[in-house]
Motif scaffolding. Structure first.
Motif, PDB file in Angstrom:
ATOM      1  N   VAL A 229       0.865  -1.175   0.000  1.00  0.00           N
ATOM      2  CA  VAL A 229       0.000   0.000   0.000  1.00  0.00           C
ATOM      3  C   VAL A 229       0.903   1.226   0.000  1.00  0.00           C
ATOM      4  CG1 VAL A 229      -1.789   1.274   1.232  1.00  0.00           C
ATOM      5  CG2 VAL A 229      -1.822  -1.231   1.222  1.00  0.00           C
ATOM      6  N   HIS A 230       0.777   2.037  -1.039  1.00  0.00           N
ATOM      7  CA  HIS A 230       1.634   3.211  -1.188  1.00  0.00           C
ATOM      8  C   HIS A 230       1.445   4.166  -0.008  1.00  0.00           C
ATOM      9  CE1 HIS A 230       4.007   6.247  -3.174  1.00  0.00           C
ATOM     10  NE2 HIS A 230       3.040   7.137  -2.965  1.00  0.00           N
ATOM     11  N   GLY A 231       2.554   4.561   0.609  1.00  0.00           N
ATOM     12  CA  GLY A 231       2.524   5.516   1.699  1.00  0.00           C
ATOM     13  C   GLY A 231       2.346   4.912   3.074  1.00  0.00           C
ATOM     14  N   LEU A 232       2.075   3.601   3.148  1.00  0.00           N
ATOM     15  CA  LEU A 232       1.843   2.968   4.446  1.00  0.00           C
ATOM     16  C   LEU A 232       3.096   2.972   5.310  1.00  0.00           C
ATOM     17  CD1 LEU A 232      -0.282   1.581   6.168  1.00  0.00           C
ATOM     18  CD2 LEU A 232       0.392  -0.584   5.153  1.00  0.00           C
ATOM     19  N   ASP A 233       4.262   2.812   4.696  1.00  0.00           N
ATOM     20  CA  ASP A 233       5.497   2.812   5.480  1.00  0.00           C
ATOM     21  C   ASP A 233       5.723   4.159   6.164  1.00  0.00           C
ATOM     22  OD1 ASP A 233       5.832   3.905   2.960  1.00  0.00           O
ATOM     23  OD2 ASP A 233       7.911   3.274   2.758  1.00  0.00           O
ATOM     24  N   LYS A 234       5.400   5.250   5.486  1.00  0.00           N
ATOM     25  CA  LYS A 234       5.546   6.576   6.105  1.00  0.00           C
ATOM     26  C   LYS A 234       4.530   6.772   7.216  1.00  0.00           C
ATOM     27  CE  LYS A 234       7.624   8.770   2.146  1.00  0.00           C
ATOM     28  NZ  LYS A 234       7.360   9.440   0.902  1.00  0.00           N
ATOM     29  N   VAL A 235       3.304   6.331   6.991  1.00  0.00           N
ATOM     30  CA  VAL A 235       2.262   6.450   8.007  1.00  0.00           C
ATOM     31  C   VAL A 235       2.652   5.669   9.255  1.00  0.00           C
ATOM     32  CG1 VAL A 235      -0.124   5.804   8.551  1.00  0.00           C
ATOM     33  CG2 VAL A 235       0.402   6.910   6.387  1.00  0.00           C
ATOM     34  N   MET A 236       3.262   4.493   9.061  1.00  0.00           N
ATOM     35  CA  MET A 236       3.662   3.661  10.193  1.00  0.00           C
ATOM     36  C   MET A 236       4.936   4.150  10.856  1.00  0.00           C
ATOM     37  SD  MET A 236       2.765  -0.121   8.736  1.00  0.00           S
ATOM     38  CE  MET A 236       3.159  -0.948  10.261  1.00  0.00           C
ATOM     39  N   GLY A 237       5.638   5.072  10.206  1.00  0.00           N
ATOM     40  CA  GLY A 237       6.875   5.597  10.777  1.00  0.00           C
ATOM     41  C   GLY A 237       8.058   4.665  10.599  1.00  0.00           C
ATOM     42  N   LEU A 238       8.011   3.849   9.555  1.00  0.00           N
ATOM     43  CA  LEU A 238       9.107   2.918   9.298  1.00  0.00           C
ATOM     44  C   LEU A 238      10.231   3.622   8.555  1.00  0.00           C
ATOM     45  CD1 LEU A 238       7.061  -0.187   8.134  1.00  0.00           C
ATOM     46  CD2 LEU A 238       7.946   0.295  10.407  1.00  0.00           C
ATOM     47  N   GLY A 239      11.450   3.381   8.963  1.00  0.00           N
ATOM     48  CA  GLY A 239      12.613   3.955   8.288  1.00  0.00           C
ATOM     49  C   GLY A 239      13.257   2.927   7.382  1.00  0.00           C
ATOM     50  N   ASN A 240      14.470   3.241   6.970  1.00  0.00           N
ATOM     51  CA  ASN A 240      15.217   2.307   6.137  1.00  0.00           C
ATOM     52  C   ASN A 240      15.640   1.090   6.954  1.00  0.00           C
ATOM     53  OD1 ASN A 240      15.071   3.902   3.853  1.00  0.00           O
ATOM     54  ND2 ASN A 240      16.959   4.995   4.332  1.00  0.00           N
ATOM     55  N   SER A 241      15.776  -0.019   6.271  1.00  0.00           N
ATOM     56  CA  SER A 241      16.188  -1.257   6.918  1.00  0.00           C
ATOM     57  C   SER A 241      17.684  -1.217   7.242  1.00  0.00           C
ATOM     58  CB  SER A 241      15.901  -2.437   5.986  1.00  0.00           C
ATOM     59  OG  SER A 241      16.429  -3.610   6.526  1.00  0.00           O
ATOM     60  N   TYR A 242      18.064  -1.959   8.269  1.00  0.00           N
ATOM     61  CA  TYR A 242      19.476  -2.053   8.646  1.00  0.00           C
ATOM     62  C   TYR A 242      20.190  -3.214   7.971  1.00  0.00           C
ATOM     63  CZ  TYR A 242      18.529   1.427  12.210  1.00  0.00           C
ATOM     64  OH  TYR A 242      18.179   2.577  12.856  1.00  0.00           O
ATOM     65  N   VAL A 243      19.510  -3.899   7.055  1.00  0.00           N
ATOM     66  CA  VAL A 243      20.126  -5.033   6.369  1.00  0.00           C
ATOM     67  C   VAL A 243      21.364  -4.579   5.593  1.00  0.00           C
ATOM     68  CG1 VAL A 243      19.779  -6.804   4.597  1.00  0.00           C
ATOM     69  CG2 VAL A 243      18.004  -6.367   6.266  1.00  0.00           C
ATOM     70  N   GLY A 244      21.305  -3.393   4.982  1.00  0.00           N
ATOM     71  CA  GLY A 244      22.458  -2.869   4.254  1.00  0.00           C
ATOM     72  C   GLY A 244      23.665  -2.670   5.147  1.00  0.00           C
ATOM     73  N   LEU A 245      23.439  -2.302   6.409  1.00  0.00           N
ATOM     74  CA  LEU A 245      24.545  -2.140   7.349  1.00  0.00           C
ATOM     75  C   LEU A 245      25.220  -3.476   7.632  1.00  0.00           C
ATOM     76  CD1 LEU A 245      26.052  -0.092   9.078  1.00  0.00           C
ATOM     77  CD2 LEU A 245      24.411  -0.545  10.904  1.00  0.00           C
ATOM     78  N   PHE A 246      24.410  -4.527   7.747  1.00  0.00           N
ATOM     79  CA  PHE A 246      24.977  -5.870   7.922  1.00  0.00           C
ATOM     80  C   PHE A 246      25.857  -6.221   6.719  1.00  0.00           C
ATOM     81  CE2 PHE A 246      21.756  -6.311  11.136  1.00  0.00           C
ATOM     82  CZ  PHE A 246      22.228  -7.277  11.995  1.00  0.00           C
ATOM     83  N   SER A 247      25.380  -5.934   5.516  1.00  0.00           N
ATOM     84  CA  SER A 247      26.157  -6.221   4.307  1.00  0.00           C
ATOM     85  C   SER A 247      27.458  -5.427   4.300  1.00  0.00           C
ATOM     86  CB  SER A 247      25.351  -5.881   3.061  1.00  0.00           C
ATOM     87  OG  SER A 247      24.277  -6.761   2.927  1.00  0.00           O
ATOM     88  N   LEU A 248      27.383  -4.165   4.668  1.00  0.00           N
ATOM     89  CA  LEU A 248      28.579  -3.318   4.692  1.00  0.00           C
ATOM     90  C   LEU A 248      29.606  -3.849   5.684  1.00  0.00           C
ATOM     91  CD1 LEU A 248      29.997  -0.669   3.819  1.00  0.00           C
ATOM     92  CD2 LEU A 248      28.891   0.405   5.790  1.00  0.00           C
ATOM     93  N   VAL A 249      29.170  -4.186   6.869  1.00  0.00           N
ATOM     94  CA  VAL A 249      30.094  -4.666   7.894  1.00  0.00           C
ATOM     95  C   VAL A 249      30.705  -6.015   7.497  1.00  0.00           C
ATOM     96  CG1 VAL A 249      30.221  -5.510  10.280  1.00  0.00           C
ATOM     97  CG2 VAL A 249      29.025  -3.377   9.764  1.00  0.00           C
ATOM     98  N   PHE A 250      29.871  -6.941   7.047  1.00  0.00           N
ATOM     99  CA  PHE A 250      30.387  -8.254   6.652  1.00  0.00           C
ATOM    100  C   PHE A 250      31.315  -8.121   5.438  1.00  0.00           C
ATOM    101  CE2 PHE A 250      27.505  -9.877   9.616  1.00  0.00           C
ATOM    102  CZ  PHE A 250      27.509 -11.258   9.665  1.00  0.00           C
ATOM    103  N   GLY A 251      30.887  -7.390   4.413  1.00  0.00           N
ATOM    104  CA  GLY A 251      31.691  -7.235   3.203  1.00  0.00           C
ATOM    105  C   GLY A 251      32.988  -6.489   3.466  1.00  0.00           C
ATOM    106  N   GLY A 252      32.903  -5.375   4.197  1.00  0.00           N
ATOM    107  CA  GLY A 252      34.117  -4.610   4.518  1.00  0.00           C
ATOM    108  C   GLY A 252      35.082  -5.411   5.369  1.00  0.00           C
ATOM    109  N   GLY A 253      34.541  -6.155   6.328  1.00  0.00           N
ATOM    110  CA  GLY A 253      35.395  -7.006   7.160  1.00  0.00           C
ATOM    111  C   GLY A 253      36.095  -8.084   6.353  1.00  0.00           C
ATOM    112  N   ALA A 254      35.375  -8.686   5.417  1.00  0.00           N
ATOM    113  CA  ALA A 254      35.985  -9.718   4.576  1.00  0.00           C
ATOM    114  C   ALA A 254      37.052  -9.120   3.670  1.00  0.00           C
ATOM    115  CB  ALA A 254      34.918 -10.413   3.737  1.00  0.00           C
ATOM    116  N   PHE A 255      36.771  -7.945   3.094  1.00  0.00           N
ATOM    117  CA  PHE A 255      37.743  -7.301   2.202  1.00  0.00           C
ATOM    118  C   PHE A 255      39.029  -6.969   2.955  1.00  0.00           C
ATOM    119  CE2 PHE A 255      39.556  -3.640  -0.036  1.00  0.00           C
ATOM    120  CZ  PHE A 255      39.602  -4.138  -1.332  1.00  0.00           C
TER     121      PHE A 255
END
Length: 178
Positions: free
Chosen positions: A41-67
Motif C-alpha cells: 500500500v503506497h505511503g503505508l510505510d511513512k504512516v507507520m513511521g518505518l525507516g530504512n532497513s538495517y540489512v544494508g549495514l549488515f552487508s557493509l560490515v560483513f563485506g568490509g570485514g571480509a575485504f
C-alpha cells in the motif's frame, strides 16, 4: 492483559480504509502495531513511521570485514609467514590482492544480507499467533488487517477495541499467543 494475549486484530475492506486507520492509530500514540495487506500500500510505510532497513549495514560490515581481512591475510602471509621473492616482485601487491579480496567481499556481503534479514525479522518463528485466526487467511486475497499488540504501553483491551470499531474495523478479534 493476559499472558497469552497477543493483541487485537481488525479487518478492513480497502487499502484506503486501512491507511486512514493506521494514521489514526499512530496519532493516538500506539507504538506496537502492524498492518497486513495482500499487496504493498503506497505511503503505508511513512504512516507507520518505518525507516530504512538495517540489512544494508549488515552487508557493509560483513563485506568490509571480509575485504580488509583478506587483504590483511595476504599481506601477513606474503610478508611475514612465508615470504617468497619471485622475480624481484614486492612481497605485497595491491593489484594482485584486490581480486580475491573483492570476491570475498561480495560473498560476505551476501551472507551479511542473509544474516541481517534473519536477525531483524526475528526468524525463525515457525508459527505466528495470527495464523490461528481463520479470517486472517483472507489477507492473501483481498482483506487488510491492522493488529495492535498487547505489548503496547497504551494497550487496553476495551479502549483499543473501541478505537478500532470507531475507525471502521470489522471482525475485531482478540488474538491469543499460544
Amino acid at each position: 492483559m493476559s499472558e497469552k494475549n497477543y493483541g487485537i486484530m481488525a479487518e478492513f475492506d480497502t487499502p484506503g480504509a486501512v491507511l486512514e486507520a493506521a494514521k489514526k492509530v499512530r496519532a493516538e500514540g500506539y507504538s506496537r502495531w502492524d498492518v497486513f495487506s495482500p499487496f504493498p500500500v503506497h505511503g503505508l510505510d511513512k504512516v507507520m513511521g518505518l525507516g530504512n532497513s538495517y540489512v544494508g549495514l549488515f552487508s557493509l560490515v560483513f563485506g568490509g570485514g571480509a575485504f580488509l581481512g583478506t587483504l590483511g591475510l595476504i599481506w601477513y602471509c606474503n610478508t611475514f609467514d612465508y615470504p617468497l621473492v619471485v622475480g624481484g616482485k614486492p612481497m605485497f601487491s595491491m593489484p594482485m590482492s584486490f581480486v580475491p579480496a573483492y570476491i570475498l567481499l561480495v560473498l560476505a556481503a551476501a551472507i551479511g544480507a542473509f544474516v541481517g534479514m534473519v536477525a531483524l525479522n526475528q526468524l525463525p518463528r515457525h508459527h505466528h499467533p495470527l495464523f490461528n485466526k481463520k479470517r486472517f487467511e483472507l489477507v492473501s486475497r483481498d482483506k487488510f488487517y491492522l493488529v495492535v499488540g498487547s505489548a503496547d504501553p497504551k494497550y487496553s483491551e476495551t479502549e483499543t477495541r473501541k478505537l478500532l470499531e470507531e475507525l471502521g474495523g470489522t471482525h475485531i478479534e482478540i488474538v491469543e499467543d499460544n
